[in-house]
Design a protein around this motif. Structure first.
Motif, PDB file in Angstrom:
ATOM      1  N   THR A 169      -9.483  -3.093  -1.853  1.00  0.00           N
ATOM      2  CA  THR A 169     -10.474  -2.348  -1.090  1.00  0.00           C
ATOM      3  C   THR A 169      -9.697  -1.364  -0.014  1.00  0.00           C
ATOM      4  O   THR A 169      -8.556  -1.931   0.441  1.00  0.00           O
ATOM      5  N   VAL A 170     -10.381  -0.378   0.351  1.00  0.00           N
ATOM      6  CA  VAL A 170      -9.705   0.301   1.573  1.00  0.00           C
ATOM      7  C   VAL A 170      -9.529  -0.486   2.809  1.00  0.00           C
ATOM      8  O   VAL A 170      -8.690  -0.541   3.335  1.00  0.00           O
ATOM      9  N   ALA A 171     -10.415  -1.248   2.939  1.00  0.00           N
ATOM     10  CA  ALA A 171     -10.471  -2.233   4.292  1.00  0.00           C
ATOM     11  C   ALA A 171      -9.264  -3.424   3.865  1.00  0.00           C
ATOM     12  O   ALA A 171      -8.680  -3.560   4.834  1.00  0.00           O
ATOM     13  N   GLU A 172      -9.107  -3.957   2.791  1.00  0.00           N
ATOM     14  CA  GLU A 172      -8.031  -4.777   2.703  1.00  0.00           C
ATOM     15  C   GLU A 172      -6.684  -3.881   2.604  1.00  0.00           C
ATOM     16  O   GLU A 172      -5.810  -4.447   3.238  1.00  0.00           O
ATOM     17  N   ALA A 173      -6.832  -2.926   2.174  1.00  0.00           N
ATOM     18  CA  ALA A 173      -5.419  -2.018   2.320  1.00  0.00           C
ATOM     19  C   ALA A 173      -4.784  -1.622   3.868  1.00  0.00           C
ATOM     20  O   ALA A 173      -3.768  -1.766   4.199  1.00  0.00           O
ATOM     21  N   VAL A 174      -5.831  -1.341   4.471  1.00  0.00           N
ATOM     22  CA  VAL A 174      -5.636  -1.009   5.856  1.00  0.00           C
ATOM     23  C   VAL A 174      -5.260  -2.086   6.386  1.00  0.00           C
ATOM     24  O   VAL A 174      -4.259  -2.159   7.419  1.00  0.00           O
ATOM     25  N   ARG A 175      -5.957  -3.223   6.563  1.00  0.00           N
ATOM     26  CA  ARG A 175      -5.590  -4.414   7.096  1.00  0.00           C
ATOM     27  C   ARG A 175      -4.025  -5.031   6.597  1.00  0.00           C
ATOM     28  O   ARG A 175      -3.421  -5.478   7.530  1.00  0.00           O
ATOM     29  N   THR A 213     -11.631  13.325  15.197  1.00  0.00           N
ATOM     30  CA  THR A 213     -12.930  12.689  14.794  1.00  0.00           C
ATOM     31  C   THR A 213     -12.410  11.092  14.092  1.00  0.00           C
ATOM     32  O   THR A 213     -11.281  10.926  14.072  1.00  0.00           O
ATOM     33  N   TRP A 214     -13.480  10.349  13.785  1.00  0.00           N
ATOM     34  CA  TRP A 214     -13.144   9.102  13.082  1.00  0.00           C
ATOM     35  C   TRP A 214     -12.558   9.399  12.014  1.00  0.00           C
ATOM     36  O   TRP A 214     -11.401   8.634  11.587  1.00  0.00           O
ATOM     37  N   ALA A 215     -12.932  10.624  11.331  1.00  0.00           N
ATOM     38  CA  ALA A 215     -12.382  10.979   9.913  1.00  0.00           C
ATOM     39  C   ALA A 215     -10.915  11.183  10.030  1.00  0.00           C
ATOM     40  O   ALA A 215     -10.215  11.161   9.347  1.00  0.00           O
ATOM     41  N   ASP A 216     -10.689  11.931  11.250  1.00  0.00           N
ATOM     42  CA  ASP A 216      -9.230  12.322  11.315  1.00  0.00           C
ATOM     43  C   ASP A 216      -8.353  11.320  11.432  1.00  0.00           C
ATOM     44  O   ASP A 216      -7.163  11.132  11.084  1.00  0.00           O
ATOM     45  N   VAL A 217      -8.741  10.342  12.356  1.00  0.00           N
ATOM     46  CA  VAL A 217      -8.107   8.999  12.475  1.00  0.00           C
ATOM     47  C   VAL A 217      -7.791   8.154  11.215  1.00  0.00           C
ATOM     48  O   VAL A 217      -6.934   7.770  10.962  1.00  0.00           O
ATOM     49  N   PHE A 218      -9.113   8.013  10.566  1.00  0.00           N
ATOM     50  CA  PHE A 218      -8.800   7.352   9.119  1.00  0.00           C
ATOM     51  C   PHE A 218      -8.137   8.128   8.147  1.00  0.00           C
ATOM     52  O   PHE A 218      -7.200   7.195   7.647  1.00  0.00           O
ATOM     53  N   SER A 219      -7.994   9.377   8.212  1.00  0.00           N
ATOM     54  CA  SER A 219      -7.122   9.941   7.349  1.00  0.00           C
ATOM     55  C   SER A 219      -5.524   9.739   7.934  1.00  0.00           C
ATOM     56  O   SER A 219      -4.939   9.732   6.824  1.00  0.00           O
ATOM     57  N   ARG A 220      -5.303   9.902   8.868  1.00  0.00           N
ATOM     58  CA  ARG A 220      -3.752   9.713   9.452  1.00  0.00           C
ATOM     59  C   ARG A 220      -3.622   8.132   9.194  1.00  0.00           C
ATOM     60  O   ARG A 220      -2.222   7.968   8.670  1.00  0.00           O
ATOM     61  N   ILE A 221      -4.448   7.221   9.203  1.00  0.00           N
ATOM     62  CA  ILE A 221      -3.983   5.957   8.704  1.00  0.00           C
ATOM     63  C   ILE A 221      -3.712   5.836   7.448  1.00  0.00           C
ATOM     64  O   ILE A 221      -2.870   5.033   6.901  1.00  0.00           O
ATOM     65  N   VAL A 223      -2.760   8.299   5.238  1.00  0.00           N
ATOM     66  CA  VAL A 223      -1.669   8.973   4.685  1.00  0.00           C
ATOM     67  C   VAL A 223      -0.432   8.568   5.270  1.00  0.00           C
ATOM     68  O   VAL A 223       0.472   8.462   4.382  1.00  0.00           O
ATOM     69  N   GLU A 224      -0.312   8.287   6.458  1.00  0.00           N
ATOM     70  CA  GLU A 224       0.865   7.650   7.081  1.00  0.00           C
ATOM     71  C   GLU A 224       1.251   6.187   6.804  1.00  0.00           C
ATOM     72  O   GLU A 224       2.526   5.789   6.574  1.00  0.00           O
ATOM     73  N   ARG A 225       0.310   5.251   6.630  1.00  0.00           N
ATOM     74  CA  ARG A 225       0.502   3.883   6.434  1.00  0.00           C
ATOM     75  C   ARG A 225       0.187   3.220   5.381  1.00  0.00           C
ATOM     76  O   ARG A 225       0.777   2.234   4.724  1.00  0.00           O
ATOM     77  N   LEU A 230       1.120   2.204  -1.819  1.00  0.00           N
ATOM     78  CA  LEU A 230       0.402   2.024  -3.088  1.00  0.00           C
ATOM     79  C   LEU A 230       0.985   2.521  -4.532  1.00  0.00           C
ATOM     80  O   LEU A 230       1.891   3.318  -4.479  1.00  0.00           O
ATOM     81  N   GLY A 231       0.797   1.573  -5.559  1.00  0.00           N
ATOM     82  CA  GLY A 231       1.097   1.946  -6.768  1.00  0.00           C
ATOM     83  C   GLY A 231       2.575   1.319  -6.923  1.00  0.00           C
ATOM     84  O   GLY A 231       3.404   2.033  -7.665  1.00  0.00           O
TER      85      GLY A 231
END
Length: 349
Positions: A169-175, A213-221, A223-225, A230-231
């Motif tokens: 999940t996105v949440a699992e990957a971000v964590r 915005t929240w979306a900007d911060v999410f996108s940076r997380i 794309v960069e991290r 993945l893959g």
């Protein structure tokens, strides 16, 4: 002295270097069409000229206009995806369709991006998005089998195209890759908390601008991290995106913070985007309006909403759909390192 320039794509020696990749692309094209045909899909051709090219804040279209015999003019756009047209065909009664054709996106060019590229889209009426995961895995393996590739490689990264994909999940990957609790910044109804996510991102060394915005911060997380990891070793399905990042997808029934959306990655390369389709025209209009407001805020322009599409959406059955970047799949399966190696006639510029 003048700066030396690369020879054009049509220079005989350069074309000879590219030709093996192009022939591999042709073989994959034939195999993909046969794969869908063997599963009772109907191939459709959708109009490239549309009233709206799509309504996502960061997708940019090529604009033109239609002129009547009386000289009356109205704006038209080259589509960024056949999505609206395909969903309208589902409303018309089609149940299993696929499209393999050109789409156009402005402001995009690089090793993985081209202003004109080929999109493979397919839709299944009455089926969940998990079925599309099986489709994606099968198509990745099919491309590899067709070219004889035992492994996909890109920029020194590798993935086994025949391995069962990882599912995160996105949440699992971000964590996993940042330690951030992403969903702590998403309310039960899907509303987002910009300050909470921004503080967590700053604490992990990510740059956050005052007007992000929240979306900007999410996108940076992402794309960069996240995406670069993945893959690896095998393909990855990244699923359950926050609903704010899934403008055309249906919310997950047991957790309205996230949507039934996934993306497929191999070697850090995004290959496909898929979701269970939103079929509520009122909610879709609200999301489109929010996306276009954000587009105007950032870029000073926006695109019209296709009223005919929204009317059809009210008649559309429950369905799931996927969009796969065909050129990227051809790159990985043929061993190419740049998208232009698998395009017969790249766009100049």
């Amino acid at each position: 002295m003048p700066t030396p320039t690369a020879s054009p794509w049509w220079a005989p020696d350069r074309h000879a270097d590219r030709r093996p990749f192009l022939l591999a692309r042709n073989r994959i094209t034939q195999a993909v069409r046969a794969w869908f045909g063997g599963r009772d899909f109907t191939e459709v051709e959708t109009a490239a000229l549309q009233v709206s090219p799509g309504n996502e804040a960061h997708l940019h279209a090529f604009a033109t206009e239609a002129v009547t015999t009386a000289g009356e003019r109205s704006p038209r756009y080259l589509h960024t995806s056949p999505e609206f047209a395909c969903k309208t065909l589902l409303a018309a009664g089609e149940t299993k369709i696929f499209s393999l054709g050109k789409v156009w996106r402005n402001r995009e060019r690089g090793p993985l991006h081209h202003p004109e590229f080929t999109m493979l889209e397919w839709y299944r009426a009455g089926e969940g998005y998990e079925t599309l995961m099986a489709d994606c895995a099968a198509l990745v393996a099919l491309a590899a089998e067709t070219t004889g590739a035992r492994v996909f490689s890109f920029r020194g990264l590798q993935a086994n195209p025949f391995a069962e994909p990882e599912r995160l999940t996105v949440a699992e990957a971000v964590r996993r890759f940042t330690g951030i609790d992403l969903l702590s910044s998403v309310a039960a109804d899907g509303a987002t908390d910009r300050d909470t996510l921004a503080a967590a991102a700053r604490a992990r060394g990510l740059r956050v601008a005052a007007d992000d915005t929240w979306a900007d911060v999410f996108s940076r997380i992402l794309v960069e991290r996240v995406e670069p990891n993945l893959g690896m070793g095998r393909p990855t399905f990244l699923c359950e995106y926050p609903v704010a990042e899934a403008a055309l997808a249906r919310p997950k029934p047991d957790d309205l913070r996230v949507a039934e959306r996934f993306e497929l990655y191999a070697c850090g390369v995004e290959l496909a985007n898929a979701f269970a389709e939103l079929t509520d025209p009122g909610e879709q209009r609200r999301r489109f309006e929010a996306e276009m407001a954000e587009m105007f805020r950032v870029y000073g322009q926006s695109y019209p909403i296709d009223e005919d599409f929204l009317a059809a959406l009210g008649q559309m059955p429950p369905a799931s759909g996927a969009a796969l970047g065909f050129d990227r799949l051809a790159m990985l399966a043929s061993g190419a390192s740049h998208i232009e190696q698998v395009l017969w006639t790249p766009v100049a510029g």
